[in-house]
Motif scaffolding. Structure first.
Motif, PDB file in Angstrom:
ATOM      1  N   GLU A 144       0.829  -1.200   0.000  1.00  0.00           N
ATOM      2  CA  GLU A 144       0.000   0.000   0.000  1.00  0.00           C
ATOM      3  C   GLU A 144       0.866   1.252   0.000  1.00  0.00           C
ATOM      4  O   GLU A 144       0.711   2.143   0.800  1.00  0.00           O
ATOM      5  CB  GLU A 144      -0.935  -0.015   1.209  1.00  0.00           C
ATOM      6  CG  GLU A 144      -1.908  -1.151   1.179  1.00  0.00           C
ATOM      7  CD  GLU A 144      -2.876  -1.097   2.329  1.00  0.00           C
ATOM      8  OE1 GLU A 144      -4.071  -0.931   2.058  1.00  0.00           O
ATOM      9  OE2 GLU A 144      -2.441  -1.210   3.482  1.00  0.00           O
ATOM     10  N   LYS A 190      -1.717   5.189  -1.501  1.00  0.00           N
ATOM     11  CA  LYS A 190      -3.103   4.915  -1.147  1.00  0.00           C
ATOM     12  C   LYS A 190      -3.902   6.204  -1.259  1.00  0.00           C
ATOM     13  O   LYS A 190      -3.511   7.229  -0.714  1.00  0.00           O
ATOM     14  CB  LYS A 190      -3.146   4.376   0.281  1.00  0.00           C
ATOM     15  CG  LYS A 190      -4.422   3.725   0.683  1.00  0.00           C
ATOM     16  CD  LYS A 190      -4.230   3.068   2.056  1.00  0.00           C
ATOM     17  CE  LYS A 190      -5.430   2.265   2.462  1.00  0.00           C
ATOM     18  NZ  LYS A 190      -5.223   1.630   3.768  1.00  0.00           N
ATOM     19  N   SER A 212      -3.222   1.087  -3.792  1.00  0.00           N
ATOM     20  CA  SER A 212      -4.389   0.748  -2.989  1.00  0.00           C
ATOM     21  C   SER A 212      -5.395   1.883  -3.123  1.00  0.00           C
ATOM     22  O   SER A 212      -5.028   3.053  -3.041  1.00  0.00           O
ATOM     23  CB  SER A 212      -3.975   0.570  -1.529  1.00  0.00           C
ATOM     24  OG  SER A 212      -5.054   0.194  -0.733  1.00  0.00           O
ATOM     25  N   CYS A 241     -11.167  -0.060   1.660  1.00  0.00           N
ATOM     26  CA  CYS A 241     -10.010   0.005   0.758  1.00  0.00           C
ATOM     27  C   CYS A 241      -9.688  -1.374   0.215  1.00  0.00           C
ATOM     28  O   CYS A 241     -10.019  -2.397   0.822  1.00  0.00           O
ATOM     29  CB  CYS A 241      -8.790   0.543   1.499  1.00  0.00           C
ATOM     30  SG  CYS A 241      -9.026   2.187   2.186  1.00  0.00           S
ATOM     31  N   LYS A 242      -9.024  -1.395  -0.925  1.00  0.00           N
ATOM     32  CA  LYS A 242      -8.530  -2.648  -1.469  1.00  0.00           C
ATOM     33  C   LYS A 242      -7.208  -2.410  -2.177  1.00  0.00           C
ATOM     34  O   LYS A 242      -6.982  -1.346  -2.764  1.00  0.00           O
ATOM     35  CB  LYS A 242      -9.550  -3.319  -2.387  1.00  0.00           C
ATOM     36  CG  LYS A 242      -9.688  -2.710  -3.753  1.00  0.00           C
ATOM     37  CD  LYS A 242     -10.625  -3.552  -4.607  1.00  0.00           C
ATOM     38  CE  LYS A 242     -10.539  -3.149  -6.070  1.00  0.00           C
ATOM     39  NZ  LYS A 242     -11.329  -4.000  -6.929  1.00  0.00           N
ATOM     40  N   ILE A 243      -6.365  -3.399  -2.094  1.00  0.00           N
ATOM     41  CA  ILE A 243      -5.066  -3.363  -2.770  1.00  0.00           C
ATOM     42  C   ILE A 243      -5.278  -3.722  -4.236  1.00  0.00           C
ATOM     43  O   ILE A 243      -5.995  -4.676  -4.543  1.00  0.00           O
ATOM     44  CB  ILE A 243      -4.072  -4.325  -2.095  1.00  0.00           C
ATOM     45  CG1 ILE A 243      -3.810  -3.883  -0.650  1.00  0.00           C
ATOM     46  CG2 ILE A 243      -2.775  -4.404  -2.889  1.00  0.00           C
ATOM     47  CD1 ILE A 243      -2.984  -4.850   0.155  1.00  0.00           C
TER      48      ILE A 243
END
Length: 140
Positions: A103, A106, A127, A136-138
Motif C-alpha cells: 500500500e 493509497k 491501494s 479500501c482494497k489493494i
C-alpha cells in the motif's frame, strides 16, 4: 511527526524549510486547506502520510520533485482531481520501490457506493479506497 495529535489548521509554511526532512506523518489530525506547492522543496522526503485529514484541493505537481519519495498516503481526505503525471512518473524511479508494503500509494480512487464515481483518479495507486465508506482494497 504530528500523527494522531488532533492538530488543526493548515500545514505551517515553516515546515517547508526543513529541506532534510525524510518522513512526514500528519495522519489522523484535522489539518485543512490545500497542500502547498512548496511541498516540492522537501526533496529528501521518503514518506508522506496525509491520510485522515480535511485537506482539500488537488495534489500539487511539485510533489514530483521529491525524487526519494517511496510512500504516499492521501486516503480519507478531500483531495480531489487526479494523481499528477509528475507523481506517477516517480514509480519508474524510487517511488514505491519498497516491496514489503503493498500500500505504498493509497488514495480515495475506488468508485463509491453512492455516485459510482471515484473521488480521486489515480493510474499509479497501489491501494484505493471508497471515499464514502472508507473501504479500501489493494490493486494488482
Amino acid at each position: 511527526m504530528w500523527g494522531n495529535e488532533n492538530l488543526t489548521d493548515h500545514i505551517p509554511d515553516s515546515l517547508y524549510d526543513l529541506s532534510m526532512l525524510e518522513d512526514l506523518h500528519l495522519f489522523r489530525n484535522s489539518f485543512s486547506g490545500s497542500i502547498s506547492t512548496q511541498i516540492g522543496r522537501l526533496t529528501k522526503l521518503k514518506t508522506l502520510t496525509l491520510a485522515e485529514n480535511k485537506f482539500t484541493g488537488t495534489l500539487p505537481t511539485e510533489l514530483g520533485l521529491c525524487q526519494d519519495l517511496e510512500f504516499l498516503r492521501i486516503e480519507m481526505t478531500d483531495i480531489e482531481g487526479s494523481a499528477p503525471k509528475e507523481v506517477c512518473d516517480l514509480t519508474e524511479k524510487n517511488l514505491f520501490s519498497d516491496d514489503r508494503d503493498k500500500e505504498y500509494f493509497k488514495a480515495d480512487c475506488l468508485e463509491d457506493n453512492v455516485t459510482m464515481v471515484a473521488f480521486f483518479v489515480c493510474d499509479c495507486c497501489s491501494s484505493c479506497c471508497d471515499h464514502v465508506t472508507n473501504q479500501c482494497k489493494i490493486l494488482d
